[in-house]
Design an enzyme around this catalytic site. Structure first.
Site, PDB file in Angstrom:
ATOM      1  N   LYS A  57      -2.887  10.281 -12.514  1.00 51.25           N
ATOM      2  CA  LYS A  57      -4.340  10.235 -12.720  1.00 51.25           C
ATOM      3  C   LYS A  57      -5.033  10.919 -11.553  1.00 51.25           C
ATOM      4  CE  LYS A  57      -6.703   6.234 -12.459  1.00 51.25           C
ATOM      5  NZ  LYS A  57      -7.117   5.005 -13.157  1.00 51.25           N
TER       6      LYS A  57
ATOM      7  N   ASP B 166       0.849  -1.191   0.000  1.00 52.11           N
ATOM      8  CA  ASP B 166       0.000   0.000   0.000  1.00 52.11           C
ATOM      9  C   ASP B 166       0.884   1.240   0.000  1.00 52.11           C
ATOM     10  OD1 ASP B 166      -1.691   2.118   0.611  1.00 52.11           O
ATOM     11  OD2 ASP B 166      -2.927   0.929   1.977  1.00 52.11           O
TER      12      ASP B 166
HETATM   13  C1  LIG Z   1      -6.448   1.556 -13.030  1.00 49.97           C
HETATM   14  S1  LIG Z   1      -5.491   0.428 -12.147  1.00 49.97           S
HETATM   15  C2  LIG Z   1      -3.915   0.549 -12.927  1.00 49.97           C
HETATM   16  C3  LIG Z   1      -3.804  -0.089 -14.271  1.00 49.97           C
HETATM   17  C4  LIG Z   1      -2.385  -0.122 -14.798  1.00 49.97           C
HETATM   18  N1  LIG Z   1      -1.920   1.228 -15.138  1.00 49.97           N
HETATM   19  C5  LIG Z   1      -2.247  -0.973 -16.014  1.00 49.97           C
HETATM   20  O1  LIG Z   1      -2.041  -0.457 -17.117  1.00 49.97           O
HETATM   21  O2  LIG Z   1      -2.328  -2.200 -15.876  1.00 49.97           O
HETATM   22  C6  LIG Z   1      -5.241   1.255 -10.618  1.00 49.97           C
HETATM   23  C7  LIG Z   1      -4.383   0.494  -9.639  1.00 49.97           C
HETATM   24  O3  LIG Z   1      -4.109   1.311  -8.500  1.00 49.97           O
HETATM   25  C8  LIG Z   1      -3.898   0.431  -7.416  1.00 49.97           C
HETATM   26  N2  LIG Z   1      -3.939   1.132  -6.135  1.00 49.97           N
HETATM   27  C9  LIG Z   1      -4.989   1.779  -5.575  1.00 49.97           C
HETATM   28  N3  LIG Z   1      -4.675   2.246  -4.361  1.00 49.97           N
HETATM   29  C10 LIG Z   1      -3.390   1.894  -4.130  1.00 49.97           C
HETATM   30  C11 LIG Z   1      -2.501   2.074  -3.032  1.00 49.97           C
HETATM   31  N4  LIG Z   1      -2.895   2.710  -1.916  1.00 49.97           N
HETATM   32  N5  LIG Z   1      -1.251   1.580  -3.115  1.00 49.97           N
HETATM   33  C12 LIG Z   1      -0.856   0.924  -4.234  1.00 49.97           C
HETATM   34  N6  LIG Z   1      -1.651   0.712  -5.307  1.00 49.97           N
HETATM   35  C13 LIG Z   1      -2.905   1.191  -5.259  1.00 49.97           C
HETATM   36  C14 LIG Z   1      -5.023  -0.584  -7.580  1.00 49.97           C
HETATM   37  O4  LIG Z   1      -4.763  -1.767  -6.874  1.00 49.97           O
HETATM   38  C15 LIG Z   1      -5.060  -0.775  -9.094  1.00 49.97           C
HETATM   39  O5  LIG Z   1      -4.345  -1.915  -9.501  1.00 49.97           O
END
Ligand SMILES: C[S@@+](CC[C@H](N)C(=O)[O-])C[C@H]1O[C@@H](n2cnc3c(N)ncnc32)[C@H](O)[C@@H]1O
EC number: 2.1.1.166
Length: 195
Positions: free
Chosen positions: A151, A86
Protein backbone atom coordinates in the site's frame (compact mmCIF):
# COMPACT_ATOMS: atom_id res chain seq x y z
CA UNK A 1 -17.64 7.47 12.93
CA UNK A 2 -21.00 8.04 11.21
CA UNK A 3 -19.36 7.23 7.88
CA UNK A 4 -17.64 4.17 9.38
CA UNK A 5 -20.86 2.60 10.65
CA UNK A 6 -22.72 3.34 7.45
CA UNK A 7 -19.93 1.87 5.31
CA UNK A 8 -21.17 -1.16 3.39
CA UNK A 9 -17.76 -2.86 3.69
CA UNK A 10 -17.79 -2.52 7.47
CA UNK A 11 -21.20 -4.18 7.53
CA UNK A 12 -20.04 -6.92 5.15
CA UNK A 13 -16.94 -7.56 7.28
CA UNK A 14 -19.08 -7.92 10.40
CA UNK A 15 -21.60 -10.17 8.63
CA UNK A 16 -18.89 -12.44 7.19
CA UNK A 17 -16.85 -12.63 10.39
CA UNK A 18 -13.84 -10.71 9.08
CA UNK A 19 -11.80 -8.58 11.42
CA UNK A 20 -11.50 -5.58 9.11
CA UNK A 21 -13.05 -3.88 6.11
CA UNK A 22 -9.52 -3.92 4.63
CA UNK A 23 -10.07 -7.57 3.79
CA UNK A 24 -12.27 -6.52 0.86
CA UNK A 25 -9.40 -4.60 -0.73
CA UNK A 26 -7.27 -7.75 -0.71
CA UNK A 27 -10.22 -9.87 -1.85
CA UNK A 28 -10.81 -7.62 -4.84
CA UNK A 29 -7.14 -7.74 -5.83
CA UNK A 30 -7.19 -11.51 -5.32
CA UNK A 31 -10.28 -11.91 -7.54
CA UNK A 32 -8.56 -10.00 -10.34
CA UNK A 33 -4.93 -11.10 -9.96
CA UNK A 34 -4.90 -14.40 -8.02
CA UNK A 35 -1.83 -13.36 -6.08
CA UNK A 36 -2.46 -15.79 -3.20
CA UNK A 37 -2.14 -19.43 -4.20
CA UNK A 38 -2.20 -22.77 -2.38
CA UNK A 39 1.25 -23.75 -1.13
CA UNK A 40 2.50 -20.19 -0.57
CA UNK A 41 4.37 -18.89 2.46
CA UNK A 42 3.35 -15.32 3.24
CA UNK A 43 4.55 -12.34 5.23
CA UNK A 44 1.76 -9.91 6.17
CA UNK A 45 3.13 -6.51 7.26
CA UNK A 46 0.85 -4.10 9.11
CA UNK A 47 -1.45 -7.04 9.75
CA UNK A 48 -3.62 -5.95 12.69
CA UNK A 49 -6.45 -6.54 13.36
CA UNK A 50 -5.81 -9.51 11.05
CA UNK A 51 -8.23 -9.36 8.13
CA UNK A 52 -5.64 -10.06 5.42
CA UNK A 53 -4.09 -13.02 7.26
CA UNK A 54 -7.57 -14.32 8.02
CA UNK A 55 -8.42 -14.15 4.31
CA UNK A 56 -5.15 -15.75 3.13
CA UNK A 57 -5.04 -18.59 5.69
CA UNK A 58 -7.57 -20.97 4.09
CA UNK A 59 -6.16 -20.40 0.60
CA UNK A 60 -2.52 -21.31 1.30
CA UNK A 61 -3.08 -24.60 3.10
CA UNK A 62 -2.27 -25.90 6.57
CA UNK A 63 1.39 -26.78 5.98
CA UNK A 64 2.31 -23.30 4.86
CA UNK A 65 3.48 -20.38 6.90
CA UNK A 66 1.87 -17.01 7.39
CA UNK A 67 3.82 -14.54 9.50
CA UNK A 68 1.91 -11.43 10.49
CA UNK A 69 3.58 -8.36 11.98
CA UNK A 70 2.20 -5.17 13.47
CA UNK A 71 3.19 -2.46 15.91
CA UNK A 72 -0.21 -3.02 17.58
CA UNK A 73 -1.33 -6.18 19.34
CA UNK A 74 -3.44 -8.67 17.40
CA UNK A 75 -5.83 -11.35 18.62
CA UNK A 76 -4.30 -14.77 17.80
CA UNK A 77 -5.31 -16.42 14.54
CA UNK A 78 -4.95 -20.16 14.11
CA UNK A 79 -2.04 -21.03 11.82
CA UNK A 80 -0.64 -17.50 11.83
CA UNK A 81 2.61 -16.55 13.62
CA UNK A 82 2.35 -13.04 14.98
CA UNK A 83 5.17 -10.63 15.80
CA UNK A 84 4.34 -7.42 17.62
CA UNK A 85 6.81 -4.64 16.93
CA UNK A 86 7.73 -1.58 14.94
CA UNK A 87 8.84 -2.69 11.49
CA UNK A 88 11.27 0.25 11.34
CA UNK A 89 13.36 -1.34 14.11
CA UNK A 90 16.19 -3.70 13.19
CA UNK A 91 15.43 -5.90 16.23
CA UNK A 92 11.90 -6.49 14.92
CA UNK A 93 13.20 -7.34 11.46
CA UNK A 94 15.66 -9.79 13.06
CA UNK A 95 12.76 -11.36 14.94
CA UNK A 96 10.89 -11.77 11.65
CA UNK A 97 13.87 -13.57 10.09
CA UNK A 98 14.17 -15.78 13.18
CA UNK A 99 10.50 -16.84 12.99
CA UNK A 100 10.87 -17.36 9.25
CA UNK A 101 13.76 -19.72 9.89
CA UNK A 102 14.86 -19.86 6.27
CA UNK A 103 11.46 -20.84 4.86
CA UNK A 104 11.15 -19.58 1.26
CA UNK A 105 8.61 -16.75 1.00
CA UNK A 106 6.33 -16.49 -2.03
CA UNK A 107 4.37 -13.35 -1.13
CA UNK A 108 5.18 -10.27 0.92
CA UNK A 109 2.13 -8.07 1.41
CA UNK A 110 2.13 -4.78 3.26
CA UNK A 111 -0.94 -2.82 4.28
CA UNK A 112 1.16 -0.69 6.64
CA UNK A 113 0.28 2.96 6.89
CA UNK A 114 1.81 5.46 9.30
CA UNK A 115 -0.35 7.33 11.77
CA UNK A 116 -1.55 10.22 9.63
CA UNK A 117 -0.87 13.68 11.07
CA UNK A 118 -2.69 15.43 8.24
CA UNK A 119 0.56 17.12 7.20
CA UNK A 120 1.46 15.72 3.76
CA UNK A 121 5.07 16.83 4.16
CA UNK A 122 5.37 14.44 7.11
CA UNK A 123 2.89 11.66 6.23
CA UNK A 124 4.03 11.01 2.65
CA UNK A 125 7.73 10.49 3.46
CA UNK A 126 6.74 8.24 6.38
CA UNK A 127 4.55 6.12 4.09
CA UNK A 128 7.25 5.92 1.40
CA UNK A 129 9.77 4.90 4.06
CA UNK A 130 7.55 2.02 5.22
CA UNK A 131 7.15 1.01 1.56
CA UNK A 132 10.92 1.08 1.08
CA UNK A 133 11.45 -1.12 4.14
CA UNK A 134 8.80 -3.57 2.92
CA UNK A 135 10.48 -3.67 -0.51
CA UNK A 136 13.89 -4.31 1.05
CA UNK A 137 12.45 -7.22 3.03
CA UNK A 138 10.68 -8.57 -0.05
CA UNK A 139 13.96 -8.45 -1.99
CA UNK A 140 15.69 -10.31 0.85
CA UNK A 141 13.19 -13.11 1.44
CA UNK A 142 11.25 -13.71 -1.79
CA UNK A 143 11.86 -16.73 -3.94
CA UNK A 144 12.31 -16.29 -7.69
CA UNK A 145 8.92 -15.31 -9.21
CA UNK A 146 7.71 -14.17 -5.79
CA UNK A 147 4.98 -11.56 -5.39
CA UNK A 148 4.99 -8.20 -3.57
CA UNK A 149 1.87 -6.19 -2.73
CA UNK A 150 2.28 -2.84 -1.01
CA UNK A 151 0.00 0.00 0.00
CA UNK A 152 1.22 3.47 -0.87
CA UNK A 153 -0.16 6.94 -1.43
CA UNK A 154 0.08 9.02 -4.59
CA UNK A 155 2.31 12.02 -3.99
CA UNK A 156 5.97 12.92 -3.64
CA UNK A 157 8.24 9.91 -4.06
CA UNK A 158 5.55 7.61 -5.46
CA UNK A 159 6.83 7.53 -9.05
CA UNK A 160 10.42 6.91 -7.93
CA UNK A 161 9.27 4.08 -5.67
CA UNK A 162 7.19 2.56 -8.48
CA UNK A 163 10.24 2.60 -10.78
CA UNK A 164 12.36 1.00 -8.07
CA UNK A 165 9.84 -1.84 -7.78
CA UNK A 166 9.89 -2.27 -11.56
CA UNK A 167 13.63 -2.94 -11.45
CA UNK A 168 13.16 -6.06 -9.35
CA UNK A 169 9.89 -7.50 -10.69
CA UNK A 170 8.79 -8.59 -14.17
CA UNK A 171 5.24 -7.20 -13.99
CA UNK A 172 4.18 -4.22 -11.88
CA UNK A 173 0.69 -2.71 -11.76
CA UNK A 174 -1.32 -0.26 -9.68
CA UNK A 175 -4.58 -1.38 -8.11
CA UNK A 176 -7.24 0.82 -6.55
CA UNK A 177 -9.88 -1.52 -5.13
CA UNK A 178 -13.45 -0.25 -4.75
CA UNK A 179 -13.21 -0.86 -1.01
CA UNK A 180 -10.44 1.75 -0.88
CA UNK A 181 -12.22 5.03 -0.21
CA UNK A 182 -12.30 7.09 -3.44
CA UNK A 183 -11.30 10.30 -1.65
CA UNK A 184 -8.16 8.62 -0.28
CA UNK A 185 -5.11 8.71 -2.54
CA UNK A 186 -4.20 5.26 -1.27
CA UNK A 187 -3.32 2.70 -3.94
CA UNK A 188 -1.69 -0.72 -4.01
CA UNK A 189 1.33 -1.63 -6.08
CA UNK A 190 1.19 -5.25 -7.17
CA UNK A 191 4.50 -6.67 -8.36
CA UNK A 192 4.76 -10.16 -9.77
CA UNK A 193 7.72 -12.20 -10.99
CA UNK A 194 10.56 -11.34 -8.62
CA UNK A 195 13.76 -11.45 -10.61
C1 LIG B 1 -4.82 -0.48 7.51
S1 LIG B 1 -4.15 -1.28 8.89
C2 LIG B 1 -3.99 -2.94 8.34
C3 LIG B 1 -5.25 -3.72 8.23
C4 LIG B 1 -5.03 -5.19 7.95
N1 LIG B 1 -4.52 -5.39 6.58
C5 LIG B 1 -6.27 -6.00 8.09
O1 LIG B 1 -6.83 -6.48 7.10
O2 LIG B 1 -6.71 -6.19 9.23
C6 LIG B 1 -2.49 -0.70 8.90
C7 LIG B 1 -1.65 -1.28 10.00
O3 LIG B 1 -0.29 -0.87 9.83
C8 LIG B 1 0.30 -0.87 11.12
N2 LIG B 1 1.57 -0.16 11.13
C9 LIG B 1 1.80 1.15 10.88
N3 LIG B 1 3.09 1.46 11.05
C10 LIG B 1 3.72 0.32 11.42
C11 LIG B 1 5.06 0.00 11.76
N4 LIG B 1 6.02 0.94 11.76
N5 LIG B 1 5.37 -1.27 12.10
C12 LIG B 1 4.40 -2.22 12.11
N6 LIG B 1 3.10 -1.98 11.80
C13 LIG B 1 2.76 -0.72 11.46
C14 LIG B 1 -0.77 -0.20 11.97
O4 LIG B 1 -0.59 -0.46 13.34
C15 LIG B 1 -2.06 -0.80 11.40
O5 LIG B 1 -2.52 -1.88 12.17
Amino acid sequence: MQEHFADEYVKMAQAQGYRSRAVFKLKEIQDKDQLIKPGMNIIDLGAAPGGWSQFARPIVGKKNKIIALDILPMEPLEGVDFIQGDFREQAVLDQLYAVLDGVPVNLVMSDMAPNMSGNKGVDQPSAIYLGELALETAKTVLTKDGVFLVKLFHGAGFEAFFKEVQQSFAKVAIRKPKASRPRSNEVYILAKGFK
